[in-house]
Design an enzyme around this catalytic site. Sequence first.
Site, short mmCIF file in Angstrom:
data_model
loop_
_atom_site.label_atom_id
_atom_site.label_comp_id
_atom_site.label_asym_id
_atom_site.label_seq_id
_atom_site.Cartn_x
_atom_site.Cartn_y
_atom_site.Cartn_z
N ILE A 1 -3.53 23.43 25.21
CA ILE A 1 -4.74 23.62 26.01
C ILE A 1 -4.43 24.46 27.24
O ILE A 1 -5.19 25.37 27.61
CB ILE A 1 -5.35 22.26 26.40
CG1 ILE A 1 -5.89 21.57 25.14
CG2 ILE A 1 -6.46 22.43 27.44
CD1 ILE A 1 -6.30 20.13 25.36
N ILE B 1 -9.26 18.30 33.29
CA ILE B 1 -9.78 18.06 31.94
C ILE B 1 -8.73 17.34 31.10
O ILE B 1 -8.81 17.34 29.87
CB ILE B 1 -10.21 19.39 31.26
CG1 ILE B 1 -9.20 20.52 31.46
CG2 ILE B 1 -11.57 19.84 31.83
CD1 ILE B 1 -7.95 20.42 30.65
N ALA B 2 -7.76 16.70 31.77
CA ALA B 2 -6.65 16.05 31.08
C ALA B 2 -6.91 14.56 30.91
O ALA B 2 -7.59 14.13 29.98
CB ALA B 2 -5.36 16.32 31.86
N ARG B 3 -6.38 13.76 31.81
CA ARG B 3 -6.61 12.33 31.87
C ARG B 3 -6.86 11.95 33.32
O ARG B 3 -6.25 12.48 34.23
CB ARG B 3 -5.41 11.55 31.33
CG ARG B 3 -5.22 11.65 29.82
CD ARG B 3 -6.31 10.89 29.08
NE ARG B 3 -6.08 10.83 27.65
CZ ARG B 3 -6.62 11.66 26.76
NH1 ARG B 3 -7.41 12.64 27.18
NH2 ARG B 3 -6.37 11.52 25.47
N GLU C 1 -12.37 5.26 33.58
CA GLU C 1 -13.61 5.62 32.89
C GLU C 1 -13.90 4.63 31.76
O GLU C 1 -12.97 4.08 31.17
CB GLU C 1 -13.54 7.05 32.35
CG GLU C 1 -12.45 7.30 31.33
CD GLU C 1 -12.37 8.76 30.90
OE1 GLU C 1 -12.51 9.00 29.69
OE2 GLU C 1 -12.16 9.65 31.75
N HIS D 1 -16.34 13.09 30.20
CA HIS D 1 -15.27 13.25 29.21
C HIS D 1 -15.81 13.90 27.93
O HIS D 1 -15.68 13.37 26.82
CB HIS D 1 -14.62 11.91 28.88
CG HIS D 1 -13.23 12.05 28.33
ND1 HIS D 1 -12.28 11.06 28.44
CD2 HIS D 1 -12.62 13.06 27.65
CE1 HIS D 1 -11.15 11.45 27.86
NE2 HIS D 1 -11.34 12.67 27.37
#
Length: 319
Positions: free
Chosen positions: A154, A230-232, A261, A279
Amino acid sequence: MARDLLVLIELAPPSLARLEAAGFTLHLALTAQERAQAIRTLGPKVQGVLTNGSTGLAAAEIEALPNLGIICAQGAGYEQIDLPAARARGIQVSHGPGTNDESVADHAMALLMALVRGIVQADAAVRHGLWRQSRQPQPLLSRKNLGILGLGNIGQQIARRGAGGFAMAVAYHSRRPRPDSTLQYFPTPQALAAWADFLIVATPGGAGTLHLVDAAVLQALGPEGYLVNIARGSVVDSSALAQALGQRQIAGAALDVVEGEPEVPSSLLGLDNLILTPHIAGRSPEAVNATLHLVIDNLEAFFAGRPLLTPVPEQVQPG
């Protein structure tokens, strides 16, 4: 032959229908309470579990499923699956690398553009009759410095978009330099942040990257710097980020993932220089289709006694 699959993640009805059409008996358990009850009551029936990296499967849950043979992680991540517990039982674990890379990279750039150009705030202002008051100049993206934390599949996709589409200078930090990359490498996240105008987080989750973006990194990014994750959610220290945004220590942030989340830390909700999405970076129709196809292929391979297509590697490295 019964093929009972415990599903711990939300799937759209067409995806559930595809799994059922492939011959799997589905048991959905999406909340913590449903999950505990399903594991307790189904127990020996469950032969496979469908989860993802952030939902995971704990050692105690693995122990409570005596006939479990395969754990499928939808998507590339698997950080919350207890791999030692699974491997001690001979349980196979698969994941989905490469199935949603393009979708996540697209979303990262969409968030960056919306954030830097003030799209969300401008839209809200115009809808409230504040056309003239909302026409402040916004920064360019082109020819700026783009820092990427994590240069996996990514991260490389994001780098190509930044360098090719926006003529950005691109640099990165990861555990070690990639010998196949010509991009500039920084030895620490803090050094990368000090260089970058925009910092995009694209690392794996897990203990190895917990709060990799902390107060020191945000301070280095500075009052004209922007953060995208946009990862964790665990990679970014939420408390430090809320303080940095609230005190304008950084210009803004956009998060597709947050710690804890789907609950969002209350300290983030009132900030006007923050964009949140739920997400969804990897949830394009194309990516969803590819991810589910690989899940089914791995399940079919397991139940047919064939090698998994994409097993989690034996030597798991932190991000």
